[in-house]
Design an enzyme around this catalytic site. Structure first.
Site, mmCIF file in Angstrom:
data_model
loop_
_atom_site.group_PDB
_atom_site.id
_atom_site.type_symbol
_atom_site.label_atom_id
_atom_site.label_comp_id
_atom_site.label_asym_id
_atom_site.label_seq_id
_atom_site.Cartn_x
_atom_site.Cartn_y
_atom_site.Cartn_z
ATOM 1 N N HIS A 1 17.508 -15.998 10.987
ATOM 2 C CA HIS A 1 17.766 -14.583 10.652
ATOM 3 C C HIS A 1 16.519 -13.706 10.798
ATOM 4 O O HIS A 1 16.618 -12.480 10.717
ATOM 5 C CB HIS A 1 18.309 -14.448 9.223
ATOM 6 C CG HIS A 1 19.652 -15.082 9.026
ATOM 7 N ND1 HIS A 1 20.734 -14.777 9.817
ATOM 8 C CD2 HIS A 1 20.082 -16.023 8.138
ATOM 9 C CE1 HIS A 1 21.785 -15.502 9.427
ATOM 10 N NE2 HIS A 1 21.410 -16.264 8.417
ATOM 11 N N ASP B 1 24.701 -22.791 13.225
ATOM 12 C CA ASP B 1 24.765 -22.409 11.811
ATOM 13 C C ASP B 1 26.011 -21.535 11.590
ATOM 14 O O ASP B 1 26.459 -20.840 12.503
ATOM 15 C CB ASP B 1 23.495 -21.630 11.447
ATOM 16 C CG ASP B 1 23.372 -21.324 9.963
ATOM 17 O OD1 ASP B 1 22.649 -22.057 9.270
ATOM 18 O OD2 ASP B 1 23.997 -20.340 9.497
ATOM 19 N N ASP C 1 26.150 -25.444 7.319
ATOM 20 C CA ASP C 1 26.923 -24.641 6.363
ATOM 21 C C ASP C 1 28.325 -24.336 6.894
ATOM 22 O O ASP C 1 29.090 -23.602 6.253
ATOM 23 C CB ASP C 1 26.178 -23.360 5.928
ATOM 24 C CG ASP C 1 25.404 -22.674 7.035
ATOM 25 O OD1 ASP C 1 25.576 -23.055 8.215
ATOM 26 O OD2 ASP C 1 24.623 -21.753 6.718
HETATM 27 N N1 Q9C Z 1 27.873 -14.330 -0.093
HETATM 28 C C1 Q9C Z 1 21.165 -19.325 6.428
HETATM 29 O O1 Q9C Z 1 22.139 -20.052 6.397
HETATM 30 N N2 Q9C Z 1 23.708 -14.201 1.898
HETATM 31 N N3 Q9C Z 1 21.094 -18.188 5.739
HETATM 32 C C2 Q9C Z 1 24.317 -15.031 0.902
HETATM 33 C C3 Q9C Z 1 26.721 -15.116 0.344
HETATM 34 C C4 Q9C Z 1 22.648 -14.810 2.651
HETATM 35 C C5 Q9C Z 1 22.209 -17.733 4.970
HETATM 36 C C6 Q9C Z 1 25.433 -14.314 0.205
HETATM 37 C C7 Q9C Z 1 23.105 -15.909 3.543
HETATM 38 C C8 Q9C Z 1 21.963 -16.387 4.392
HETATM 39 C C9 Q9C Z 1 19.954 -19.755 7.186
HETATM 40 ZN ZN ZN Z 2 23.724 -20.151 7.607
#
Ligand code: Q9C
Ligand code: ZN
Length: 328
Positions: A145, A181, A270
């Site tokens: 990200h 991902d 994920d």
């Molecule tokens: N409703 C990676 O998997 N927002 N980043 C979380 C969930 C952030 C995930 C809120 C998600 C970032 C590397």
């Molecule tokens: Zn992710």
């Protein structure tokens, strides 16, 4: 801690994630495990704005000097349409400028982890350069990200992008990135959007409904020299192996046609049905299938760890991808 659906909850992206993956690697005797070597920061600043890198390194010290505790997070954000060329002087202003969410606090130990994560990706890239067929970079925090001059989504510096750039500088003509991902790799896409020597292909949750919300649509195909070298497969919530693996087939066809010297996989698990923040339905065995399918490309492959928050099965899911790849 992290602000999640209006409440402060324990962070999903935690040190234990890396320990659990390492444990599972030991359990199944994958390896050898190699410790990261240190690399000069110029590898990171070849991809990221130098001022942002310095900011991440020093933000917590500045935060502490203001008498604050907890992690350094912004209370406001850069809105679209603003004149955003001037970096503010105040710490809160710079937090607002550089990060795009409240889930990515800079803490006392962040820089050490961030630098170690970048070094891990570069060490794995060096192993490929020295002739290994494949390597897995157990990076934490994740990176996909993070863009040229912004960070967020638990990511500070883009480990995969920094490794890709180093691989190109070492002489590879074409590198393909396959980002699997659950979330779109907005940072990696942005970094390589105008380049044709790096093909970015991503399978992820439709940004219409899911973080990071502002990139990952199917019509984002690259720009200038990079036109045609960016390919997104946004998929709806509830996607399971059948639909996901069809997208994988299309992604792999495009990568095969590109004919990369090296494949870099931004490996998030994920997509697992048990993930606490995600909504795809892949099962543990699907990760073995997925690893096999990636191996069918028969390219030198660098796996770079990204997301995956179902900690009880995290080691199994990650190692399943690697053993699927190895066994193919
Ligand atoms: N409703 C990676 O998997 N927002 N980043 C979380 C969930 C952030 C995930 C809120 C998600 C970032 C590397
Ligand atoms: Zn992710």
């Amino acid at each position: 801690m992290e602000l999640f659906e209006g409440s402060i909850v324990p962070a999903f992206e935690k040190p234990q994630r890396a320990e659990l993956i390492r444990q599972r690697i030991n359990e199944v005797h994958l390896g050898p495990i190699v410790n990261a070597s240190e690399f000069p920061l110029r590898f990171a600043t070849a991809v990221h704005d130098l001022r942002m890198v310095a900011f991440i390194e020093n933000a917590y010290t500045e935060w502490e000097q203001l008498g604050r505790t907890g992690g350094a997070i912004p209370y406001s954000f850069l809105a679209r349409g603003c004149c955003c060329n001037a970096v503010p002087v105040s710490l809160d202003g710079r937090l607002a400028y550089y990060t795009f969410d409240v889930a990515t606090p800079v803490t006392r130990t962040s820089w050490q982890a961030v630098k170690g994560s970048v070094d891990t990706a570069l060490t794995a890239a060096k192993l490929l350069h020295d002739g290994e067929r494949a390597a897995f970079a157990l990076c934490r925090p994740p990176g996909h990200h993070a863009g040229t001059d912004y960070y967020g989504g638990y990511c500070f510096l883009n480990n995969a992008a920094i490794a890709v750039n180093a691989i190109v500088e070492e002489g590879s003509q074409r590198v393909a990135v396959l980002d699997i991902d659950y979330h779109h790799g907005n940072g990696t896409q942005e970094i390589f959007y105008r380049r044709d020597d790096v093909l970015f292909v991503s399978i992820h949750a439709d940004p219409t409904h899911e973080f990071p919300f502002f990139s990952g649509h199917a019509d984002e195909a690259g720009a200038s020299d990079g036109e045609g070298f960016n390919l997104n497969f946004p998929l709806p919530a509830g996607t399971g192996w059948k639909v996901w693996s069809e997208a994988l087939g299309n992604a792999l066809s495009r990568i095969a046609a590109y004919g990369p010297d090296v494949l870099v996989v931004s490996l998030g698990v994920d997509t697992y049905h048990g993930d606490p923040i995600s909504h795809f339905l892949l099962g543990q065995e699907d990760f073995i299938r997925l690893g096999k399918r990636i191996a069918s490309l028969q390219r030198p492959t660098l796996f770079v760890m990204e997301g995956g928050y179902a900690v009880d099965e995290l080691g199994i899911n990650v190692v399943n991808v690697l053993t699927g790849y190895e066994g193919a």
